[in-house]
Design a protein around this motif. Structure first.
Motif, PDB file in Angstrom:
ATOM      1  N   TRP A 182       0.831  -1.207   0.000  1.00 41.30           N
ATOM      2  CA  TRP A 182       0.000   0.000   0.000  1.00 41.30           C
ATOM      3  C   TRP A 182       0.868   1.261   0.000  1.00 41.30           C
ATOM      4  CZ3 TRP A 182      -4.766   1.483  -0.983  1.00 41.30           C
ATOM      5  CH2 TRP A 182      -5.829   0.579  -0.881  1.00 41.30           C
ATOM      6  N   LEU A 183       1.954   1.247   0.748  1.00 41.91           N
ATOM      7  CA  LEU A 183       2.811   2.426   0.846  1.00 41.91           C
ATOM      8  C   LEU A 183       3.556   2.709  -0.459  1.00 41.91           C
ATOM      9  CD1 LEU A 183       4.323   1.867   4.411  1.00 41.91           C
ATOM     10  CD2 LEU A 183       2.563   3.528   3.764  1.00 41.91           C
ATOM     11  N   HIS A 184       3.877   1.655  -1.211  1.00 36.25           N
ATOM     12  CA  HIS A 184       4.650   1.819  -2.435  1.00 36.25           C
ATOM     13  C   HIS A 184       3.783   1.903  -3.691  1.00 36.25           C
ATOM     14  CE1 HIS A 184       7.861   0.458   0.264  1.00 36.25           C
ATOM     15  NE2 HIS A 184       8.715   0.960  -0.600  1.00 36.25           N
ATOM     16  N   PHE A 185       2.666   1.191  -3.686  1.00 39.22           N
ATOM     17  CA  PHE A 185       1.799   1.110  -4.862  1.00 39.22           C
ATOM     18  C   PHE A 185       0.368   1.541  -4.506  1.00 39.22           C
ATOM     19  CE2 PHE A 185       5.268  -1.672  -6.065  1.00 39.22           C
ATOM     20  CZ  PHE A 185       5.383  -1.502  -7.441  1.00 39.22           C
ATOM     21  N   SER A 234      16.266  -5.493 -17.667  1.00 31.43           N
ATOM     22  CA  SER A 234      14.869  -5.605 -17.234  1.00 31.43           C
ATOM     23  C   SER A 234      14.696  -5.054 -15.826  1.00 31.43           C
ATOM     24  CB  SER A 234      14.429  -7.072 -17.283  1.00 31.43           C
ATOM     25  OG  SER A 234      14.651  -7.629 -18.559  1.00 31.43           O
ATOM     26  N   CYS A 235      13.448  -4.876 -15.438  1.00 30.19           N
ATOM     27  CA  CYS A 235      13.120  -4.461 -14.075  1.00 30.19           C
ATOM     28  C   CYS A 235      12.015  -5.379 -13.552  1.00 30.19           C
ATOM     29  CB  CYS A 235      12.655  -3.008 -14.056  1.00 30.19           C
ATOM     30  SG  CYS A 235      12.122  -2.418 -12.425  1.00 30.19           S
ATOM     31  N   LEU A 236      12.305  -6.093 -12.486  1.00 20.46           N
ATOM     32  CA  LEU A 236      11.336  -7.012 -11.881  1.00 20.46           C
ATOM     33  C   LEU A 236      11.067  -6.572 -10.453  1.00 20.46           C
ATOM     34  CD1 LEU A 236       9.708  -9.726 -12.031  1.00 20.46           C
ATOM     35  CD2 LEU A 236      11.760 -10.831 -11.105  1.00 20.46           C
ATOM     36  N   VAL A 237       9.813  -6.316 -10.142  1.00 28.08           N
ATOM     37  CA  VAL A 237       9.410  -5.917  -8.793  1.00 28.08           C
ATOM     38  C   VAL A 237       8.345  -6.894  -8.304  1.00 28.08           C
ATOM     39  CG1 VAL A 237       8.417  -4.111  -7.335  1.00 28.08           C
ATOM     40  CG2 VAL A 237       9.888  -3.485  -9.273  1.00 28.08           C
ATOM     41  N   TYR A 239       3.223 -10.118 -14.426  1.00 31.09           N
ATOM     42  CA  TYR A 239       2.417  -9.212 -15.246  1.00 31.09           C
ATOM     43  C   TYR A 239       3.370  -8.245 -15.923  1.00 31.09           C
ATOM     44  CZ  TYR A 239      -1.369  -5.821 -16.228  1.00 31.09           C
ATOM     45  OH  TYR A 239      -2.284  -4.978 -16.824  1.00 31.09           O
ATOM     46  N   ARG A 240       3.282  -8.168 -17.242  1.00 32.42           N
ATOM     47  CA  ARG A 240       4.207  -7.304 -17.972  1.00 32.42           C
ATOM     48  C   ARG A 240       3.768  -5.851 -17.880  1.00 32.42           C
ATOM     49  NH1 ARG A 240       6.219  -7.751 -24.333  1.00 32.42           N
ATOM     50  NH2 ARG A 240       8.217  -6.673 -23.997  1.00 32.42           N
ATOM     51  N   ALA A 241       4.721  -4.979 -17.561  1.00 29.85           N
ATOM     52  CA  ALA A 241       4.427  -3.555 -17.395  1.00 29.85           C
ATOM     53  C   ALA A 241       5.299  -2.727 -18.338  1.00 29.85           C
ATOM     54  CB  ALA A 241       4.666  -3.126 -15.948  1.00 29.85           C
ATOM     55  N   ASP A 243      11.894   3.016 -14.568  1.00 26.61           N
ATOM     56  CA  ASP A 243      11.846   1.898 -13.629  1.00 26.61           C
ATOM     57  C   ASP A 243      11.516   2.338 -12.206  1.00 26.61           C
ATOM     58  OD1 ASP A 243      12.407   0.129 -15.621  1.00 26.61           O
ATOM     59  OD2 ASP A 243      14.553  -0.026 -15.187  1.00 26.61           O
ATOM     60  N   SER A 244      11.132   3.584 -12.001  1.00 26.43           N
ATOM     61  CA  SER A 244      10.773   4.036 -10.662  1.00 26.43           C
ATOM     62  C   SER A 244       9.466   3.386 -10.230  1.00 26.43           C
ATOM     63  CB  SER A 244      10.635   5.559 -10.613  1.00 26.43           C
ATOM     64  OG  SER A 244       9.413   5.976 -11.196  1.00 26.43           O
ATOM     65  N   ILE A 245       9.338   3.172  -8.930  1.00 23.41           N
ATOM     66  CA  ILE A 245       8.110   2.590  -8.385  1.00 23.41           C
ATOM     67  C   ILE A 245       6.915   3.493  -8.682  1.00 23.41           C
ATOM     68  CG2 ILE A 245       6.918   1.920  -6.271  1.00 23.41           C
ATOM     69  CD1 ILE A 245       8.985  -0.095  -7.121  1.00 23.41           C
ATOM     70  N   ILE A 246       7.113   4.804  -8.638  1.00 24.56           N
ATOM     71  CA  ILE A 246       6.016   5.741  -8.894  1.00 24.56           C
ATOM     72  C   ILE A 246       5.473   5.546 -10.309  1.00 24.56           C
ATOM     73  CG2 ILE A 246       5.441   8.179  -9.195  1.00 24.56           C
ATOM     74  CD1 ILE A 246       7.360   8.800  -6.902  1.00 24.56           C
ATOM     75  N   ASP A 247       6.376   5.437 -11.277  1.00 24.98           N
ATOM     76  CA  ASP A 247       5.925   5.242 -12.659  1.00 24.98           C
ATOM     77  C   ASP A 247       5.313   3.859 -12.852  1.00 24.98           C
ATOM     78  OD1 ASP A 247       6.637   7.764 -13.460  1.00 24.98           O
ATOM     79  OD2 ASP A 247       8.567   7.182 -14.308  1.00 24.98           O
TER      80      ASP A 247
END
Length: 275
Positions: free
Chosen positions: A112-115, A185-188, A210-212, A217-221
């Motif tokens: 919740w805090l990040h997304f 790549s960026c995997l979160v 899930y492909r984004a 690669d920022s969490i906000i974006d």
């Protein structure tokens, strides 16, 4: 309004939880926790020092969303949820998230805090499904997909070649021929149950990927792009690829060993389509 609850861990309060809390088992040096470490570790330290999890999470909410900004959610003890009321409906109506002690809800709080945009979108979709079908003992396909995303999703920005091989479960290409593409790549990891399971890493732990396509690669974006992309129609297509996460290069020392990816019980072959 978010309120602080519980003792300040810096005030000499109870320290017994330092030994007893399962939060102490988290290894914050794990590569998959890199996006979560800066915020999550201080929250974990407050919990280990004896602060209740809702209060520990709310301290970060207060820091990130000052009084001039509306916080996405406030964390409250689990018993704030009225008997018979659906968890998702309560969050939607009150912007309060009932939170139990323990790893599962700890990681849910961190997500919740990040997304916040993605979590809010998932909540909206859940509530819309409840409005259509009511609260049934067995969830339908749409709510199953929402729950799967919430609990076990990982978000991946990757070149086409790597994504296509991952979808096809071509493990020799995913972790062999195309291994170098992981650096591009960026995997979160998003699912809070997935993060919980990885506190005690086991080779079979598998994410639904899930492909984004975030702008960066920022969490906000990443959060903004994923939230805008989610709908019942998209989730109904089962847009996931399966990934045994400890196979990711650099994430687990064992995957450098010869034969690591030969374990067919973990790195399963794609099913043949029926004619």
């Amino acid at each position: 309004m978010v309120t602080e609850l519980g003792p300040d861990p810096n005030s000499g309060g109870p320290t017994q939880a330092l030994v007893q809390s399962p939060i102490a088992a988290i290894d914050w040096s794990a590569p998959w926790l890199s996006p979560w470490r800066e915020v999550g570790q201080p929250v974990a330290q407050r919990v280990q020092a004896g602060q209740a999890q809702p209060a520990a999470l709310n301290m970060t909410v207060l820091a990130r969303w000052p009084a001039t900004q509306e916080a996405p959610v406030e964390f409250v003890p689990q018993d704030a949820l009225p008997p018979g009321m659906a968890y998702e409906s309560y969050i939607f109506e009150t912007k309060q998230c009932p939170t139990r002690e323990g790893l599962h809800d700890f990681f849910n709080g961190l997500v919740w805090l990040h997304f916040p945009l993605t979590k809010r979108r998932l909540n909206q979709l859940h509530v819309a499904q409840i409005a259509r079908t009511g609260i049934a003992p067995v969830r339908g396909p749409a709510r199953d997909a929402l729950t799967l995303f919430d609990e076990n999703a990982a978000l991946l920005r990757a070149p086409d070649a790597l994504w296509n091989a991952l979808q096809a479960k071509e493990w020799g290409r995913v972790f062999g021929d195309l291994r170098g593409l992981w650096a591009e790549s960026c995997l979160v990891l998003f699912g809070h149950a997935l993060l919980e399971k990885l506190v005690f890493p086991r080779k079979p732990i598998t994410a639904h990927v899930y492909r984004a396509y975030p702008a960066t690669d920022s969490i906000i974006d990443m959060d903004a792009w994923v939230a805008a992309s989610l709908s019942d129609e998209v989730l109904a297509t089962k847009p996931f690829a399966h990934l045994p996460v400890l196979g990711v290069p650099g994430w687990w020392a064992g995957n450098e060993a010869q034969g690591f990816y030969d374990d067919a019980s973990v790195f399963r072959q794609a099913r043949l389509a029926c004619l």
